[in-house]
Design a protein around this motif. Structure first.
Motif, PDB file in Angstrom:
ATOM      1  N   LEU A  77       0.710  -1.503   0.258  1.00 12.44           N
ATOM      2  CA  LEU A  77      -0.227  -0.380   0.342  1.00 12.44           C
ATOM      3  C   LEU A  77       0.764   1.040   0.006  1.00 12.44           C
ATOM      4  O   LEU A  77       0.344   2.559  -0.146  1.00 12.44           O
ATOM      5  CB  LEU A  77      -0.815   0.056   1.234  1.00 12.44           C
ATOM      6  CG  LEU A  77      -1.961  -0.381   1.384  1.00 12.44           C
ATOM      7  CD1 LEU A  77      -3.259  -1.084   2.204  1.00 12.44           C
ATOM      8  CD2 LEU A  77      -2.919  -0.801   0.124  1.00 12.44           C
ATOM      9  N   PHE A  95      -1.924   3.941  -1.193  1.00 12.08           N
ATOM     10  CA  PHE A  95      -2.735   3.483  -0.801  1.00 12.08           C
ATOM     11  C   PHE A  95      -4.266   4.056  -2.106  1.00 12.08           C
ATOM     12  O   PHE A  95      -5.509   3.732  -1.423  1.00 12.08           O
ATOM     13  CB  PHE A  95      -3.402   4.830   0.520  1.00 12.08           C
ATOM     14  CG  PHE A  95      -2.677   3.923   1.384  1.00 12.08           C
ATOM     15  CD1 PHE A  95      -3.155   3.179   2.869  1.00 12.08           C
ATOM     16  CD2 PHE A  95      -1.562   4.764   1.775  1.00 12.08           C
ATOM     17  CE1 PHE A  95      -1.976   2.863   3.551  1.00 12.08           C
ATOM     18  CE2 PHE A  95      -0.664   4.335   2.424  1.00 12.08           C
ATOM     19  CZ  PHE A  95      -1.194   3.054   4.205  1.00 12.08           C
ATOM     20  N   GLN A  96      -3.758   3.683  -3.064  1.00 15.12           N
ATOM     21  CA  GLN A  96      -5.016   4.262  -4.091  1.00 15.12           C
ATOM     22  C   GLN A  96      -4.966   2.741  -5.172  1.00 15.12           C
ATOM     23  O   GLN A  96      -3.287   2.550  -5.648  1.00 15.12           O
ATOM     24  CB  GLN A  96      -4.496   5.549  -5.403  1.00 15.12           C
ATOM     25  CG  GLN A  96      -5.704   6.079  -3.754  1.00 15.12           C
ATOM     26  CD  GLN A  96      -5.244   7.246  -4.651  1.00 15.12           C
ATOM     27  OE1 GLN A  96      -4.968   7.784  -5.810  1.00 15.12           O
ATOM     28  NE2 GLN A  96      -6.238   8.687  -4.155  1.00 15.12           N
ATOM     29  N   LEU A 134      -2.500  -5.704  -0.150  1.00 17.72           N
ATOM     30  CA  LEU A 134      -3.580  -4.369   0.291  1.00 17.72           C
ATOM     31  C   LEU A 134      -3.402  -5.287   1.589  1.00 17.72           C
ATOM     32  O   LEU A 134      -3.863  -6.338   2.149  1.00 17.72           O
ATOM     33  CB  LEU A 134      -4.729  -4.844  -0.391  1.00 17.72           C
ATOM     34  CG  LEU A 134      -4.876  -4.858  -1.490  1.00 17.72           C
ATOM     35  CD1 LEU A 134      -6.367  -4.352  -1.768  1.00 17.72           C
ATOM     36  CD2 LEU A 134      -4.130  -3.385  -2.670  1.00 17.72           C
ATOM     37  N   THR A 135      -2.642  -4.989   2.313  1.00 19.26           N
ATOM     38  CA  THR A 135      -2.048  -5.088   3.756  1.00 19.26           C
ATOM     39  C   THR A 135      -1.316  -6.466   3.535  1.00 19.26           C
ATOM     40  O   THR A 135      -0.920  -6.907   3.002  1.00 19.26           O
ATOM     41  CB  THR A 135      -2.757  -5.001   5.167  1.00 19.26           C
ATOM     42  OG1 THR A 135      -4.585  -5.506   4.441  1.00 19.26           O
ATOM     43  CG2 THR A 135      -3.779  -3.072   5.124  1.00 19.26           C
ATOM     44  N   SER A 172     -15.137  -8.705   2.374  1.00 19.75           N
ATOM     45  CA  SER A 172     -14.021  -8.393   4.034  1.00 19.75           C
ATOM     46  C   SER A 172     -15.126  -7.191   4.731  1.00 19.75           C
ATOM     47  O   SER A 172     -15.965  -7.175   4.104  1.00 19.75           O
ATOM     48  CB  SER A 172     -13.067  -7.137   3.014  1.00 19.75           C
ATOM     49  OG  SER A 172     -13.223  -6.241   2.336  1.00 19.75           O
ATOM     50  N   ASN A 194     -12.404   4.412  -2.998  1.00 18.19           N
ATOM     51  CA  ASN A 194     -11.605   3.606  -3.271  1.00 18.19           C
ATOM     52  C   ASN A 194     -10.107   4.611  -2.732  1.00 18.19           C
ATOM     53  O   ASN A 194      -9.584   5.861  -3.066  1.00 18.19           O
ATOM     54  CB  ASN A 194     -10.758   4.040  -4.920  1.00 18.19           C
ATOM     55  CG  ASN A 194      -9.616   3.166  -5.511  1.00 18.19           C
ATOM     56  OD1 ASN A 194      -8.453   2.915  -4.611  1.00 18.19           O
ATOM     57  ND2 ASN A 194      -9.282   3.661  -6.796  1.00 18.19           N
ATOM     58  N   TYR A 230      -8.980   1.037   2.925  1.00 19.07           N
ATOM     59  CA  TYR A 230      -8.643   0.030   3.845  1.00 19.07           C
ATOM     60  C   TYR A 230      -8.064   0.344   5.438  1.00 19.07           C
ATOM     61  O   TYR A 230      -7.885  -0.843   6.455  1.00 19.07           O
ATOM     62  CB  TYR A 230      -7.157   0.455   2.893  1.00 19.07           C
ATOM     63  CG  TYR A 230      -6.809   0.574   1.812  1.00 19.07           C
ATOM     64  CD1 TYR A 230      -7.021  -0.807   0.987  1.00 19.07           C
ATOM     65  CD2 TYR A 230      -6.819   1.321   0.745  1.00 19.07           C
ATOM     66  CE1 TYR A 230      -7.219  -0.875  -0.220  1.00 19.07           C
ATOM     67  CE2 TYR A 230      -6.803   1.606  -1.010  1.00 19.07           C
ATOM     68  CZ  TYR A 230      -7.100  -0.131  -1.107  1.00 19.07           C
ATOM     69  OH  TYR A 230      -6.929  -0.008  -2.680  1.00 19.07           O
ATOM     70  N   ASP A 263     -10.608  -1.626   6.850  1.00 18.68           N
ATOM     71  CA  ASP A 263     -11.028  -3.148   6.771  1.00 18.68           C
ATOM     72  C   ASP A 263      -9.820  -3.491   7.838  1.00 18.68           C
ATOM     73  O   ASP A 263     -10.485  -4.696   8.465  1.00 18.68           O
ATOM     74  CB  ASP A 263     -10.682  -3.352   5.531  1.00 18.68           C
ATOM     75  CG  ASP A 263     -10.542  -4.424   5.041  1.00 18.68           C
ATOM     76  OD1 ASP A 263     -12.208  -4.341   4.661  1.00 18.68           O
ATOM     77  OD2 ASP A 263     -10.429  -4.993   4.674  1.00 18.68           O
ATOM     78  N   ARG A 264      -8.803  -2.650   8.545  1.00 17.79           N
ATOM     79  CA  ARG A 264      -8.229  -3.322   9.464  1.00 17.79           C
ATOM     80  C   ARG A 264      -8.787  -2.878  11.040  1.00 17.79           C
ATOM     81  O   ARG A 264      -8.916  -3.479  11.727  1.00 17.79           O
ATOM     82  CB  ARG A 264      -6.763  -2.738   9.274  1.00 17.79           C
ATOM     83  CG  ARG A 264      -6.183  -2.540   7.962  1.00 17.79           C
ATOM     84  CD  ARG A 264      -6.429  -4.628   7.206  1.00 17.79           C
ATOM     85  NE  ARG A 264      -5.519  -5.266   8.046  1.00 17.79           N
ATOM     86  CZ  ARG A 264      -5.501  -7.052   8.076  1.00 17.79           C
ATOM     87  NH1 ARG A 264      -6.488  -7.350   7.079  1.00 17.79           N
ATOM     88  NH2 ARG A 264      -4.996  -7.432   8.267  1.00 17.79           N
TER      89      ARG A 264
END
Length: 488
Positions: free
Chosen positions: A43, A48-49, A70-71, A101, A210, A215, A218-219
């Protein structure tokens, strides 16, 4: 205290090392790609895109199939026409899933048609396709609805009397009313506050999907929803859209004279299948289906039409040729029908080139392997995310003579006849190809031709250059601009 700190640091370092070693083991079983870092994967390199420039750079190094992280999640990317076609059709069933996810569950809860899987997805998609046919998509009745919205758009632009106007709201209004008539059974006025809230909600949700916030959510979902503005706006917009759509559903339930729209057919299907244990028809899926159809049916087509008007200003010679063909074949006032495209090869080629060149969906919605499979000679395990780089297909130098230029000649033969191109895949390919493709084609052709029949589009006085650099988001939008619609 110092001892505790040392223990925590050592524990964190050990966890990162274990994650790193685990990622290295997985890398050996996947297509090649850049080495991932603990926590971030690739990332940081990607800023980050998921940007097409970055994907093109990776492809030049690793080939037309490669892996990004992605991670800690590996993502297999397909690049170029041949890789995309083979990857999405040779094992179509195996790559027909959608990743669920945390961030995608945040958007859909796994319901509807866009991000559902298995039996639920197949049943919802089949119902959606059959219902769209029942509602007249591709038939004269649907064309009449599009012609009506095109007429309202022409009237709106006529009222500007050639003064500068931002086409975003009126174009979005016309397109969204086509899908609203289909799924809700009515249209909105351009001043309707509910309509404006819906459009704003679509923009907020699209911007979120996006972005860095996506992201992070997601984490670390709690941190994202509490502290990140874009995430909070997306959550508020999802609630707004669902509340408005649930109001529409409740109002349909109160009607006794039948509802000849998507919601009405779905409510009928819910009633018919109450005793069917395998049925997935319920209020949650209805709400999400309407949500998905409105989101997909508004954003992409409206953005393409906005690019169409901007390109007509940027390429006045192309606009002039379109005007000449329309005048010669149809005159200045006849209603446009989809069958007219057969007699308008140049105009049809221009519309296709607008879709190819603007390429508003750089990356197709992610796929997911539902079983172990093979892509381009590489074994791909079950539960792997697969990304299709649509931009690399629509600008593949092996398939397009001048991929980096706006050139309607890509869709014309030496005699000026329209020709189909196999690498023209703006609606994706395979089992997850866009279910609204025919409706989008109808809208683009009828609305674009109606506008060209009525107006010449120019820059406002004093503006010398046309900016055609896209604004990066889920769809690639034109930069903020104004243009003048001069009646012909």
């Amino acid at each position: 205290m110092l001892t505790v700190s040392v223990v925590l640091v050592c524990l964190a370092a050990s966890l990162l090392l274990m994650q790193f070693l685990g990622m290295q083991r997985k890398r050996r079983r996947l297509p090649p790609g850049p080495a991932p870092l603990p926590l971030f994967g690739n990332l940081l390199q990607m800023k980050f895109q998921i940007h097409h420039d970055i994907l093109n750079q990776m492809a030049s190094t690793y080939g037309n199939i490669f892996t990004l992280w992605l991670t800690s999640v590996p993502v297999v990317v397909l690049q170029g026409y041949q890789a995309v076609k083979e990857g999405m059709t040779a094992h179509a069933e195996e790559v027909a899933g959608r990743p669920l996810s945390r961030a995608f569950r945040f958007l859909t809860n796994g319901n509807g048609v866009m991000f559902s899987n298995g039996h639920l997805w197949k049943q919802q998609r089949r119902f959606g396709l059959l219902t769209m046919r029942k509602l007249g998509v591709g038939k004269q009745s649907q064309e009449c609805q599009i012609q009506e919205e095109a007429h309202h758009l022409v009237q709106y632009l006529r009222n500007t009397k050639g003064k500068p106007v931002d086409p975003t709201v009126p174009v979005t209004h016309a397109v969204s009313n086509v899908i609203c008539a289909l799924i809700l059974g009515h249209r909105f006025s351009i001043e309707d506050k509910r309509f404006l809230r819906l459009v704003e909600a679509v923009d907020d949700i699209s911007a979120f999907t996006n972005s860095i916030s996506f992201y992070v959510h997601d984490r670390l979902p709690w941190i994202a929803t509490c502290f990140l503005t874009r995430c909070k706006k997306a959550l508020a917009s999802i609630r707004t859209m669902r509340a408005l759509l649930e109001e529409e559903i409740e109002s349909h339930k109160e009607k006794t004279d039948g509802n000849q729209d998507f919601i009405g057919y779905y409510l009928d299907q819910m009633a018919k299948s109450k005793e069917d244990a395998g049925a997935t028809y319920d209020k949650a899926n209805l709400t999400q289906n309407v949500f998905d159809l409105f989101l997909a049916g508004t954003e992409t087509t409206a953005t393409t039409l906005r690019w169409a008007l901007l390109y007509m200003v940027a390429y006045p010679d192309v606009q002039e040729k379109v005007h000449k063909e329309l005048d010669a074949v149809l005159g200045s006032s006849r209603l446009i029908c989809y069958t007219d495209r057969k007699n308008l090869p140049y105009t049809n080629a221009v519309i296709h080139e607008i879709q190819r060149y603007s390429n508003i969906v750089l990356i197709a919605l992610p796929r997911y392997t539902v079983k172990d499979t093979e892509l381009l000679g590489f074994p791909i395990p079950k539960d792997t995310i697969v990304l299709v780089n649509i931009d690399s297909v629509l600008s593949d130098p092996e398939k397009w003579e001048t991929p980096d230029q706006f050139n309607p000649g890509h869709f014309l033969d030496k005699d000026g006849n329209f020709v189909h191109r196999e690498a023209f895949l703006p609606f994706s390919i395979g089992h997850r190809a866009c279910m609204g493709e025919l409706l989008a084609r109808l809208e683009l052709f009828i609305i674009f031709c109606t506008l060209m029949q009525a107006f010449t589009f120019t820059l406002p006085d004093g503006v010398k250059e046309v900016n055609t650099k896209f604004v990066f988001s889920t769809t690639m939008k034109p930069p903020p601009h104004q243009l003048c619609a001069i009646p012909r």
